[in-house]
Motif scaffolding. Structure first.
Motif, PDB file in Angstrom:
ATOM      1  N   ASN A 116     -27.520   6.000 -14.386  1.00  0.00           N
ATOM      2  CA  ASN A 116     -26.630   6.740 -13.503  1.00  0.00           C
ATOM      3  C   ASN A 116     -25.867   7.778 -14.316  1.00  0.00           C
ATOM      4  O   ASN A 116     -26.079   7.915 -15.525  1.00  0.00           O
ATOM      5  N   LEU A 148     -28.862  14.590  -4.734  1.00  0.00           N
ATOM      6  CA  LEU A 148     -28.984  13.370  -5.521  1.00  0.00           C
ATOM      7  C   LEU A 148     -29.203  13.636  -7.004  1.00  0.00           C
ATOM      8  O   LEU A 148     -28.948  12.765  -7.834  1.00  0.00           O
ATOM      9  N   PRO A 158     -33.779  10.881  -9.851  1.00  0.00           N
ATOM     10  CA  PRO A 158     -33.323   9.779  -9.002  1.00  0.00           C
ATOM     11  C   PRO A 158     -34.488   9.060  -8.330  1.00  0.00           C
ATOM     12  O   PRO A 158     -35.484   9.673  -7.959  1.00  0.00           O
ATOM     13  N   THR A 161     -30.419   5.442  -4.226  1.00  0.00           N
ATOM     14  CA  THR A 161     -28.978   5.683  -4.253  1.00  0.00           C
ATOM     15  C   THR A 161     -28.272   4.649  -3.394  1.00  0.00           C
ATOM     16  O   THR A 161     -28.878   4.022  -2.511  1.00  0.00           O
ATOM     17  N   ALA A 282     -21.022   8.019  -3.800  1.00  0.00           N
ATOM     18  CA  ALA A 282     -22.469   7.963  -4.029  1.00  0.00           C
ATOM     19  C   ALA A 282     -22.771   7.581  -5.473  1.00  0.00           C
ATOM     20  O   ALA A 282     -22.144   8.086  -6.398  1.00  0.00           O
ATOM     21  N   PRO A 284     -26.217   7.501  -7.226  1.00  0.00           N
ATOM     22  CA  PRO A 284     -27.670   7.596  -7.398  1.00  0.00           C
ATOM     23  C   PRO A 284     -28.106   7.029  -8.736  1.00  0.00           C
ATOM     24  O   PRO A 284     -27.379   7.118  -9.725  1.00  0.00           O
ATOM     25  N   ALA A 324     -34.611   7.638  -2.537  1.00  0.00           N
ATOM     26  CA  ALA A 324     -34.209   8.946  -3.059  1.00  0.00           C
ATOM     27  C   ALA A 324     -34.925  10.092  -2.371  1.00  0.00           C
ATOM     28  O   ALA A 324     -34.476  11.230  -2.448  1.00  0.00           O
TER      29      ALA A 324
END
Length: 370
Positions: A116, A148, A158, A161, A282, A284, A324
């Motif tokens: 991440n 993302l 990604p 998420t 968020a 992701p 994703a």
């Protein structure tokens, strides 16, 4: 043990202290030992193959074949490609590879799955030389949902998420609609969250409060939360177990909570979602190839494999997260149970670099002194 490891331990149980949805929130802290590397795990010893792909990841991605994606992904990949896939799950996750690179020893993996934004910031703050290569051309990359992508240097792609939210027992309380609502006297002692220094889930919630109140105001907000008897536990699993055991009616968790609850016939009235200020933080997660990988081309083929619609859908269901890509194939009822916030918010790489460690340290000092 954090959210992802908790799923492995909980299996299919959703009652009492084992309740919970699973997926990708915090870093797993458990590992097993792979006989070939001494640092990870292999889900099986596949037969002879032309190439071997070693993939580092967090332990719960592979530890529970009934719920985690790892064993299923390994089988599907090895059936199609003339290659052997070995999962490597060091207990300290990305830090393991940072330490090996700093020590000048072999990485012993070709790629990492589960990065991440925080991880990339940590890599770049702790290494003079790069840990990950530029990703280059990967099939399916153009299908990733807008917004993302989290690596401005083009190393990570990604693959899923999640969104941080409140999960609350609707039979015991009605969660407030705003951050300020958590400070109301009627919600004194109602909230359990996680330590941002040790839990990715707790860190995401802390970052959301910084988004809301700014770097100059978030500590005042946390002081008010303490005055209202917020309870901070070490990991996601600690917090979720306490919540599901009835110790408080609200917990910081994930907006896919109802997916796992529904899979196990739990009472959905006790698994309600609240996006404070109509926002969800968020988080992701991505994958990247290590610099100097033995099989970089195979690693990129594996990335493309993971971005296929049918693979994306299966990973999302098994990991209880959002895919994703735009074209992921999901069950019809998934969208009803997995809730997306009206307004996703997050900090980008450039905003976190040089800041996140200080924010957490300041929080630790204040929280300990209050």
């Amino acid at each position: 043990m954090d959210r992802r490891s908790f799923l492995t331990a909980a299996g299919a149980a959703v009652s009492v202290s084992s309740a919970g949805c699973a997926g990708l929130g915090g870093g797993g802290e458990e590992s097993s030992t792979d006989e070939s590397t001494g640092t990870g795990t292999s889900t099986s010893d596949a037969g002879s193959a032309d190439e071997t792909l070693v993939v580092g990841t967090y332990s719960a991605f592979v530890d529970s074949p009934s719920t985690s994606p790892g064993a299923w992904v390994k089988q599907r990949f090895e059936e199609e490609f003339d290659a052997r896939l070995i999962w490597q799950t060091p207990s300290n996750e990305v830090n393991h590879y940072i330490e090996r690179r700093n020590a000048g020893v072999d990485i012993e993996a070709d790629m990492y799955l589960g990065l991440n934004t925080d991880h990339l910031v940590r890599v770049d703050e702790n290494l003079d030389d790069g840990l990950f290569a530029e990703v280059g051309d990967v099939a399916g990359q153009d299908d990733i949902k807008p917004g993302l992508q989290f690596d401005p240097n083009g190393r990570a792609i990604p693959y899923d998420t999640g969104y941080i939210s409140l999960v609350f027992d609707g039979t015991a309380t009605t969660a407030p609609e705003t951050f300020d609502g958590l400070l109301a006297e009627e919600h004194a002692g109602d909230l359990i969250t996680q330590n941002p220094a040790s839990s990715a889930t707790g860190r995401a919630f802390l970052l959301h409060t910084i988004k809301q109140f700014g770097p100059d105001g978030y500590l005042d907000y946390w002081s008010d939360l303490q005055d209202n008897d917020v309870r901070v536990l070490g990991s996601w699993s600690d917090a979720y177990s306490a919540w599901s055991g009835g110790e408080a009616p609200m917990v910081v968790s994930y907006s896919t909570d109802q997916v796992f609850a529904d899979q196990n016939d739990a009472n959905l009235a006790k698994h309600q979602i609240r996006f404070l200020n109509d926002q969800g933080y968020a988080n992701p997660e991505g994958m990247a190839v290590f610099e100097g990988a033995d099989t970089p081309d195979l690693a990129r083929e594996f990335m493309g494999f993971l971005l296929r619609p049918e693979i994306q859908g299966e990973i999302a269901v098994r990991n209880v997260q959002f895919p994703a890509t735009e074209s992921a194939e999901l069950p019809a009822d998934y969208a009803e149970l997995a809730q997306e916030p009206p307004e996703p918010v997050t900090f980008g790489y450039d905003e976190l670099k040089g800041s996140v460690s200080g924010w957490i340290s300041d929080w630790e000092r204040q929280f300990a002194s209050n």
